[in-house]
Design a protein around this motif. Sequence first.
Motif, PDB file in Angstrom:
ATOM      1  N   LEU A 220      26.623  16.427 -10.768  1.00  0.00           N
ATOM      2  CA  LEU A 220      25.349  16.042 -10.177  1.00  0.00           C
ATOM      3  C   LEU A 220      24.910  17.147  -9.220  1.00  0.00           C
ATOM      4  CD1 LEU A 220      23.178  13.858  -9.895  1.00  0.00           C
ATOM      5  CD2 LEU A 220      24.620  12.735  -8.177  1.00  0.00           C
ATOM      6  N   PHE A 221      23.662  17.608  -9.396  1.00  0.00           N
ATOM      7  CA  PHE A 221      23.124  18.684  -8.551  1.00  0.00           C
ATOM      8  C   PHE A 221      22.190  18.091  -7.502  1.00  0.00           C
ATOM      9  CE2 PHE A 221      24.436  20.874 -12.345  1.00  0.00           C
ATOM     10  CZ  PHE A 221      24.815  22.139 -11.932  1.00  0.00           C
ATOM     11  N   PHE A 222      22.300  18.622  -6.280  1.00  0.00           N
ATOM     12  CA  PHE A 222      21.404  18.239  -5.194  1.00  0.00           C
ATOM     13  C   PHE A 222      20.629  19.488  -4.776  1.00  0.00           C
ATOM     14  CE2 PHE A 222      24.755  15.130  -5.174  1.00  0.00           C
ATOM     15  CZ  PHE A 222      24.094  13.931  -4.934  1.00  0.00           C
ATOM     16  N   ILE A 243      18.845  15.923  -8.128  1.00  0.00           N
ATOM     17  CA  ILE A 243      18.164  15.119  -7.120  1.00  0.00           C
ATOM     18  C   ILE A 243      17.579  16.062  -6.075  1.00  0.00           C
ATOM     19  CG2 ILE A 243      18.482  13.416  -5.277  1.00  0.00           C
ATOM     20  CD1 ILE A 243      20.653  12.147  -6.993  1.00  0.00           C
ATOM     21  N   SER A 244      16.311  15.888  -5.781  1.00  0.00           N
ATOM     22  CA  SER A 244      15.642  16.720  -4.780  1.00  0.00           C
ATOM     23  C   SER A 244      15.852  16.120  -3.401  1.00  0.00           C
ATOM     24  CB  SER A 244      14.146  16.811  -5.087  1.00  0.00           C
ATOM     25  OG  SER A 244      13.482  17.538  -4.075  1.00  0.00           O
ATOM     26  N   VAL A 245      16.277  16.972  -2.450  1.00  0.00           N
ATOM     27  CA  VAL A 245      16.501  16.530  -1.072  1.00  0.00           C
ATOM     28  C   VAL A 245      15.388  17.117  -0.206  1.00  0.00           C
ATOM     29  CG1 VAL A 245      18.142  16.363   0.824  1.00  0.00           C
ATOM     30  CG2 VAL A 245      18.976  16.583  -1.531  1.00  0.00           C
ATOM     31  N   LEU A 246      14.586  16.253   0.400  1.00  0.00           N
ATOM     32  CA  LEU A 246      13.485  16.688   1.256  1.00  0.00           C
ATOM     33  C   LEU A 246      13.953  16.682   2.708  1.00  0.00           C
ATOM     34  CD1 LEU A 246      12.070  16.078  -1.407  1.00  0.00           C
ATOM     35  CD2 LEU A 246      10.202  15.033  -0.121  1.00  0.00           C
ATOM     36  N   HIS A 247      13.909  17.842   3.341  1.00  0.00           N
ATOM     37  CA  HIS A 247      14.418  17.969   4.708  1.00  0.00           C
ATOM     38  C   HIS A 247      13.307  17.974   5.756  1.00  0.00           C
ATOM     39  CE1 HIS A 247      18.735  18.751   3.935  1.00  0.00           C
ATOM     40  NE2 HIS A 247      18.289  19.198   2.771  1.00  0.00           N
ATOM     41  N   SER A 248      12.061  17.803   5.329  1.00  0.00           N
ATOM     42  CA  SER A 248      10.961  17.775   6.290  1.00  0.00           C
ATOM     43  C   SER A 248       9.875  16.875   5.739  1.00  0.00           C
ATOM     44  CB  SER A 248      10.415  19.186   6.529  1.00  0.00           C
ATOM     45  OG  SER A 248       9.807  19.696   5.351  1.00  0.00           O
ATOM     46  N   PHE A 276      13.379  15.001 -12.497  1.00  0.00           N
ATOM     47  CA  PHE A 276      14.317  14.741 -11.410  1.00  0.00           C
ATOM     48  C   PHE A 276      14.837  13.311 -11.475  1.00  0.00           C
ATOM     49  CE2 PHE A 276      11.864  18.358 -10.213  1.00  0.00           C
ATOM     50  CZ  PHE A 276      12.757  19.178  -9.558  1.00  0.00           C
ATOM     51  N   SER A 277      16.120  13.176 -11.134  1.00  0.00           N
ATOM     52  CA  SER A 277      16.767  11.861 -11.184  1.00  0.00           C
ATOM     53  C   SER A 277      16.478  11.033  -9.946  1.00  0.00           C
ATOM     54  CB  SER A 277      18.282  12.041 -11.326  1.00  0.00           C
ATOM     55  OG  SER A 277      18.590  12.782 -12.486  1.00  0.00           O
ATOM     56  N   GLY A 278      15.969  11.671  -8.908  1.00  0.00           N
ATOM     57  CA  GLY A 278      15.673  10.948  -7.686  1.00  0.00           C
ATOM     58  C   GLY A 278      15.280  11.894  -6.581  1.00  0.00           C
ATOM     59  N   ILE A 279      14.855  11.317  -5.472  1.00  0.00           N
ATOM     60  CA  ILE A 279      14.486  12.059  -4.274  1.00  0.00           C
ATOM     61  C   ILE A 279      15.215  11.442  -3.095  1.00  0.00           C
ATOM     62  CG2 ILE A 279      12.603  12.609  -2.675  1.00  0.00           C
ATOM     63  CD1 ILE A 279      10.691  12.543  -5.066  1.00  0.00           C
ATOM     64  N   ILE A 298      10.346   7.372  -9.880  1.00  0.00           N
ATOM     65  CA  ILE A 298      11.780   7.685  -9.851  1.00  0.00           C
ATOM     66  C   ILE A 298      12.347   7.125  -8.551  1.00  0.00           C
ATOM     67  CG2 ILE A 298      11.564   9.762 -11.290  1.00  0.00           C
ATOM     68  CD1 ILE A 298      11.772  11.453  -8.753  1.00  0.00           C
ATOM     69  N   PRO A 299      13.660   6.916  -8.490  1.00  0.00           N
ATOM     70  CA  PRO A 299      14.248   6.346  -7.266  1.00  0.00           C
ATOM     71  C   PRO A 299      14.077   7.265  -6.053  1.00  0.00           C
ATOM     72  CG  PRO A 299      15.796   6.228  -9.105  1.00  0.00           C
ATOM     73  CD  PRO A 299      14.672   7.110  -9.541  1.00  0.00           C
ATOM     74  N   VAL A 300      13.790   6.653  -4.909  1.00  0.00           N
ATOM     75  CA  VAL A 300      13.732   7.378  -3.639  1.00  0.00           C
ATOM     76  C   VAL A 300      14.785   6.760  -2.720  1.00  0.00           C
ATOM     77  CG1 VAL A 300      12.323   8.111  -1.683  1.00  0.00           C
ATOM     78  CG2 VAL A 300      11.266   7.798  -3.939  1.00  0.00           C
ATOM     79  N   PHE A 301      15.670   7.587  -2.195  1.00  0.00           N
ATOM     80  CA  PHE A 301      16.783   7.116  -1.372  1.00  0.00           C
ATOM     81  C   PHE A 301      16.595   7.542   0.071  1.00  0.00           C
ATOM     82  CE2 PHE A 301      18.262   7.938  -5.677  1.00  0.00           C
ATOM     83  CZ  PHE A 301      18.913   6.758  -6.004  1.00  0.00           C
ATOM     84  N   ASN A 302      16.879   6.644   0.980  1.00  0.00           N
ATOM     85  CA  ASN A 302      16.868   6.960   2.412  1.00  0.00           C
ATOM     86  C   ASN A 302      18.310   7.159   2.870  1.00  0.00           C
ATOM     87  OD1 ASN A 302      16.771   4.819   5.285  1.00  0.00           O
ATOM     88  ND2 ASN A 302      16.579   7.042   5.254  1.00  0.00           N
TER      89      ASN A 302
END
Length: 500
Positions: A220-222, A243-248, A276-279, A298-302
């Motif tokens: 799994l790639f982040f 999965i895309s990781v948003l830092h801002s 993308f599999s998720g954010i 797509i799924p969004v995770f907090n």
Amino acid sequence: MNYFLVNNLGNKLTSIEKSVINRFKLFHSNKIDSHIITLSWNPHLHKHSKIFGINNNIFSMFDFFQEARHIHINTIKDWIEYWKCEQQYEIKYIPNTHDVRVFSNGTRIIYASFHDSEYKYLNYVNYFDSKGRKIKREHYDSRGFLSRIKYLTTKEKTVHESYLTPKGDVKLEVYYDPEAEKERITRIILNNFHNRDYTFDNKNELTAFFYENLYKDGDLFFSDKTGFTSPPFLLTDSKIPVISVLHSTHVKNNDDIEGSDTKNIYKSVFSNLNRFSGIIVSTKQQKMDIERLIHSSIPVFNIPVGYTEHSTLPNVQTLPEGPIKLMSIARYSPEKQLDHQIRLVSKLKEDFDQIELHLFGFGKEQKKLEDLVKTLNLEDNVKFRGFIPDLTSEMHSSHVSLITSNMEGFSLALLESLSNGLPAISYDIAYGPSELIINDKNGYLVPKNDEDKLYETVKTFLNNPELQKSFRSASIIEAQKYSQDEVIKKWHNLFNVIKS
């Protein structure tokens, strides 16, 4: 395997890199396999990674192709001996450096820079033609081997680069347009990779090829440094989960979340959601905003980028001795608006005999900020402390942490402050501060860019020792909502959703 993708790792950490290292350590402590991957060539990567305790779990795309992921060089060539005795060259040592000039019959042919005063570990070597023009530079990896050779035009523009294995074989060749204003790649050649040669038009194509050859079922790639690491996935097989990781914040205008365009660095994600599999975002509010934006396609995770650790905490009923110390942990960059804090101290100086602002960070705005300090005659009050990896003791000796940004993601620095019993006063901005600061309990939220209100709030807080003690206790309690146990639950939930 879980791969965390960033562009580079220096000897100073940005908030993204620190977040990724925190995640790696969280995964490691919970026996979840992971590696950090960088996409840029960096001869000092493994030296820097040792500083942060991740040297066995990080590698670059170039390490992968240069067959240098797992190497240790034991034998280092004696370059001074080689040039003086074998080549009969003349050596001139440059005072106050680890550098030397090398001459042949009175003509400079080489300039060499070493990492150490013993002149054993080469950093780089420049070569000059008969007219004294630099024509080639050799770069050495911090582990001791020749890693890259850069060939230059007479105007010192890069025309060709070769990347070598520790054994000296050329694996990658990169060609540039010597007439272009900025460096522009015209061809990349990968030599003898699994008994084949490959060609690419640009780095994104090479990176996509790297992703595909690294991937194995179950990986799994982040994508953390999204602007760099996400676009190549658009060129890969869609079976590779990312999965895309948003830092801002994800929008250009933070004052109009719903109406604003998304930031350019996230265009590859929001324009290609089906790839993308998720954010992942760090706050509940941003999760809801993005779900509305993408209609939950797509799924969004907090998942917070940080977590609290069990550590020795200060006696919150005893305030720090010495001058009043305001603390700021932020890059010296425009969006952090550190000039607001400097002007704040200029006002507070009239109210308190001894007051100091300690700015922990680095960045392009330092000279501008230093000039403002001089203009306001605050040289004794404002301290530029630079980057310090562990700020625990500094937090224990401070009175309050400040955030004056015009936008934030989660603010890892804010969580670290609160978990160490250091209350915070912040502008009320999207997204993080309002989820970490409970107004009038462990800190204060001040209307964005209201410098007068900021001054009055900080002044009132500093004038009330009992309030400070109360806030310090509450800071530690609120920070426990982000304990390792709570955060790892969120990660296990993500794994379950992605697998299903």
